[in-house]
Write an enzyme that holds these catalytic residues in place. Structure first.
Site, PDB file in Angstrom:
ATOM      1  N   ARG A  77       0.823  -1.207   0.000  1.00 19.35           N
ATOM      2  CA  ARG A  77       0.000   0.000   0.000  1.00 19.35           C
ATOM      3  C   ARG A  77       0.858   1.258   0.000  1.00 19.35           C
ATOM      4  NH1 ARG A  77      -4.894  -2.261   2.577  1.00 19.35           N
ATOM      5  NH2 ARG A  77      -6.548  -0.729   2.781  1.00 19.35           N
ATOM      6  N   ARG A  86     -21.412   0.051   3.662  1.00 24.83           N
ATOM      7  CA  ARG A  86     -20.896  -1.321   3.706  1.00 24.83           C
ATOM      8  C   ARG A  86     -21.002  -1.918   5.112  1.00 24.83           C
ATOM      9  NH1 ARG A  86     -14.901  -2.912   1.548  1.00 24.83           N
ATOM     10  NH2 ARG A  86     -14.160  -2.048   3.511  1.00 24.83           N
ATOM     11  N   ARG A 144     -17.837  -1.666  10.080  1.00 25.40           N
ATOM     12  CA  ARG A 144     -16.473  -1.500  10.569  1.00 25.40           C
ATOM     13  C   ARG A 144     -16.254  -0.053  10.996  1.00 25.40           C
ATOM     14  NH1 ARG A 144     -12.746  -4.156   5.911  1.00 25.40           N
ATOM     15  NH2 ARG A 144     -11.662  -2.217   6.290  1.00 25.40           N
ATOM     16  N   ARG A 166      -9.525   7.456   4.564  1.00 24.13           N
ATOM     17  CA  ARG A 166      -8.934   6.310   3.848  1.00 24.13           C
ATOM     18  C   ARG A 166      -8.755   6.617   2.364  1.00 24.13           C
ATOM     19  NH1 ARG A 166     -12.939   1.782   5.072  1.00 24.13           N
ATOM     20  NH2 ARG A 166     -11.552   0.329   4.030  1.00 24.13           N
TER      21      ARG A 166
END
Ligand code: AMP
Length: 212
Positions: free
Chosen positions: A88, A125, A155, A166
């Site tokens: 990443r 989500r 989450r 993010r």
């Protein structure tokens, strides 16, 4: 064979990695899942990672590199690996190349999805606590996983503030890897706006072309 699935959070990497495991037998190694396992087992690494993960920041390179390279070293049966969520950052990619030596990884499958679609997907989500699969808000109404009946939850890092962070982190720290791997001649771009089956079909066609 060592494949890397590259893409922003919400691009569908985990879903596609599971399908590749089923269809071509590669092991699915997800850095996010490994970190969540460490948190659940309350390891020292899990405790260190928690702080970064809940805000949507990246866990420091040295911790993640050690964890993923250690996990890769356990894959000794030769059936291949698909890496999901790692590397990443450029230091992670360099460490992976150095650990592999020689030819390095075989191919990077870059699943490309525009940012407004990522925000839409991540904001709604829900994940299953048992099998970890993600589901859209519409499917989360009952609170139970449609696949295994486990409990669905949102989450911490899928909450709006963390989602925005993010995506920024992806743009700044991860997206330069597109050029890194393009420069190595290993990048294949897949249109991630298609439905899951179409993305899978493109991934499999790309892998077939690699084999011939
Ligand atoms: P994921 O499930 O891949 O979205 O990862 C969840 C979180 O785990 C990320 O937002 C990061 O905090 C952390 N994480 C996962 N993979 C990495 C990585 N390769 N480098 C740094 N942090 C990571």
């Amino acid at each position: 064979m060592l494949l890397v699935l590259l893409g922003a959070p919400g691009a569908g990497k985990g879903t596609q990695a599971d399908v590749l495991t089923e269809r071509i037998g590669v092991a699915h190694v997800s850095s996010g899942d490994l970190l969540r396992e460490n948190r659940a087992q309350k390891t020292e690494l899990g405790a260190k990672a928690q702080f970064y993960m809940d805000k949507g920041d990246l866990v420091p390179d040295d911790l993640v590199i050690q964890m993923v390279l250690g996990r890769l070293a356990e894959e000794t049966d030769g059936s291949g690996v698909v890496l999901d969520g790692f590397p990443r950052t450029e230091p992670q990619a360099v460490a992976l190349d150095a650990a592999l030596g020689g030819q390095g990884i075989d191919l990077v499958l870059f699943v490309k999805v525009p940012e407004d679609e990522l925000v839409r997907r991540l904001g709604g989500r829900y994940n299953c606590r048992s099998c970890q699969r993600p589901f859209p808000e519409e499917a989360a109404g009952s609170g139970k996983c449609p696949m295994c009946s486990g409990e669905l939850y949102q989450r911490e890092d899928d909450k709006p503030e963390a989602v925005r962070n993010r995506l920024n982190v992806y743009e700044q720290q991860t997206s330069p890897l597109v050029e890194y791997y393009r420069g190595q001649g290993k990048l294949m771009e897949i249109n991630g706006l298609q439905n899951v089956e179409e993305v899978t079909s493109d991934l499999l066609k790309t892998l077939e072309a690699l084999a011939t």
